[in-house]
Design a protein around this motif. Structure first.
Motif: not given
Length: 74
Positions: A45-55
């Motif tokens: 399973l390849q999970t969707a990427e998550t945007l890291i905001e404020g970092h």
């Protein structure tokens, strides 16, 4: 990139290829893999990427690691 390939559950080698890739409702992908050494087939399973905001992200090429730091508020 060979280091990022998952191990074959049967023979533990990392020489495999993706032979099928299907999206899920959640935005992830199910991949059917084929081991090039023993011929075993399995799913990952390849999970969707998550945007890291404020970092901010600091990448070290030498150690191939990263550090996530919180960006100071202005």
């Amino acid at each position: 990139m060979l280091a990022r390939c998952p191990e074959c559950p049967k023979c533990k080698t990392r020489y495999n290829e993706v032979i099928l890739r299907k999206p899920t409702i959640d935005g992830d992908f199910i991949r059917r893999r084929h081991c090039l050494d023993c011929g075993h087939r399995w799913y990952t399973l390849q999970t969707a990427e998550t945007l890291i905001e404020g970092h901010t992200l600091q990448w070290s090429k030498l150690t191939r690691t990263y550090t996530i730091n919180e960006t100071p508020s202005t």
